[in-house]
Design a protein around this motif. Structure first.
Motif, PDB file in Angstrom:
ATOM      1  N   GLY A 143       0.798  -1.216   0.000  1.00 44.20           N
ATOM      2  CA  GLY A 143       0.000   0.000   0.000  1.00 44.20           C
ATOM      3  C   GLY A 143       0.830   1.263   0.000  1.00 44.20           C
ATOM      4  O   GLY A 143       0.349   2.335  -0.373  1.00 44.20           O
ATOM      5  N   ASN A 144       2.084   1.186   0.484  1.00 43.53           N
ATOM      6  CA  ASN A 144       3.052   2.273   0.397  1.00 43.53           C
ATOM      7  C   ASN A 144       2.569   3.552   1.074  1.00 43.53           C
ATOM      8  O   ASN A 144       2.686   4.660   0.534  1.00 43.53           O
ATOM      9  CB  ASN A 144       3.415   2.552  -1.069  1.00 43.53           C
ATOM     10  N   LEU A 145       2.011   3.403   2.263  1.00 41.13           N
ATOM     11  CA  LEU A 145       1.566   4.562   3.025  1.00 41.13           C
ATOM     12  C   LEU A 145       2.727   5.089   3.857  1.00 41.13           C
ATOM     13  O   LEU A 145       3.314   4.342   4.651  1.00 41.13           O
ATOM     14  CB  LEU A 145       0.403   4.183   3.941  1.00 41.13           C
ATOM     15  N   PRO A 146       3.109   6.356   3.709  1.00 41.69           N
ATOM     16  CA  PRO A 146       4.218   6.890   4.515  1.00 41.69           C
ATOM     17  C   PRO A 146       3.953   6.737   6.009  1.00 41.69           C
ATOM     18  O   PRO A 146       2.817   6.902   6.473  1.00 41.69           O
ATOM     19  CB  PRO A 146       4.260   8.370   4.108  1.00 41.69           C
ATOM     20  N   TYR A 147       5.012   6.386   6.728  1.00 42.13           N
ATOM     21  CA  TYR A 147       4.993   6.178   8.172  1.00 42.13           C
ATOM     22  C   TYR A 147       4.222   4.912   8.594  1.00 42.13           C
ATOM     23  O   TYR A 147       4.171   4.608   9.783  1.00 42.13           O
ATOM     24  CB  TYR A 147       4.403   7.376   8.914  1.00 42.13           C
ATOM     25  N   LYS A 148       3.627   4.198   7.653  1.00 45.22           N
ATOM     26  CA  LYS A 148       2.841   3.012   8.008  1.00 45.22           C
ATOM     27  C   LYS A 148       3.308   1.765   7.252  1.00 45.22           C
ATOM     28  O   LYS A 148       3.718   0.784   7.864  1.00 45.22           O
ATOM     29  CB  LYS A 148       1.360   3.259   7.749  1.00 45.22           C
TER      30      LYS A 148
END
Length: 290
Positions: free
Chosen positions: A230-235
């Motif tokens: 999903g490439n969600l920053p910080y996650k």
């Protein structure tokens, strides 16, 4: 009749010719290819990272987004390597110790992650574990979300790390045979005792080697992870993806700092892989002397 008359004619034995040229030329060509393909790129990265200086390197690494991606990459790689080691040992045990229909097919399927493009693996895993996938559609109503979470990243890393664990344990099991286990059983040892005192000490070097290989492979994995993460920053943003993002942002010092850190971690794993057999061989020799 004289002894000279009885002597047999001397046979001329043809000299064995090596298929490759002499040692010097072979060594030179091998080192030249190794330098061009491996050493020069790594040396360029190391020199570029050294040019950042300690302050520049720390400035790039201390970025909160970078730290979040590094924690995710190292943590997921460690969990995936542990899972792949246990699963790989079990698969290797089944392949070596049992005979059943489809055994050779199972043995061949172990190497599938090596041949399969990583992007194909990532898309396939996403299609299986997404909200409308074959498995995800049953887990989502239960509150278990796999795709676009760290759990999905770990599953993808286990997929690409499993062959390393299987192929390092399998030859050790084939060489171990059944004799030691049968001897332990004849002395009254239980299955757990036989596994703990006889089998595991022999498999431990191979298990640690497979763990190191799976960890190093998972640490730099990119293609099979970015689709399911999903490439969600910080996650759910992994470090290899952040290197690409930094390059697209023309932040070359930041990309070099992250890449150098991953390179150092892989180099440590390589040293561990080469040191593990020597350490256990030295321990065995010490026990025999005692």
């Amino acid at each position: 009749m004289s002894s000279h008359a009885l002597s047999l004619p001397r046979l001329k034995i043809p000299r064995f010719r090596q298929p490759l040229p002499g040692f010097g030329l072979s060594l030179g060509l091998g080192l030249a290819w190794l330098s061009v393909v491996v050493l020069l790129p790594l040396a360029a990265l190391a020199i570029r990272a050294a040019g950042l200086g300690l302050d520049g390197w720390l400035r790039a690494i201390q970025d909160p987004r970078v730290q979040a991606s590094l924690k995710l990459s190292f943590g997921a790689a460690f969990v995936a390597a542990v899972a792949a080691s246990f699963a790989g040992a079990l698969v290797a045990w089944v392949i070596v110790r049992y005979r059943f229909p489809g055994r050779r097919l199972l043995d061949a399927l172990v190497d599938l992650p090596f041949a399969l493009p990583t992007a194909v693996a990532g898309i396939s895993l996403t299609a299986i574990y997404s909200a409308n996938g074959w498995v995800g559609r049953w887990l989502e109503p239960l509150g278990v979300k796999i795709a676009y979470t760290p759990i999905g990243i770990v599953i993808a890393l286990v997929f690409i790390g499993l062959p390393f664990a299987v192929r390092t344990v399998q030859p050790v099991l084939e060489a171990l045979g059944h004799e030691q286990e049968e001897a332990a059983a004849s002395l009254g040892a239980s299955r757990v005792t036989t596994l703990r005192r006889v089998v595991l000490p022999e498999l431990l070097p191979a298990l640690l080697t497979g763990f190191s290989l799976a960890f190093a492979r998972a640490l730099g994995e990119y293609g099979s992870v970015i689709f399911i993460a999903g490439n969600l920053p910080y996650k759910t943003e992994i470090a290899p993806l952040l290197i690409t993002i930094r390059l697209e942002e023309y932040d070359y010092p930041g990309a070099v700092a992250i890449a150098a850190l991953l390179l150092a971690a892989s180099f440590v794993c390589l040293l561990a892989i080469n040191a593990i057999p020597s350490l256990f061989a030295h321990e065995k020799r010490s026990r025999r002397r005692e």
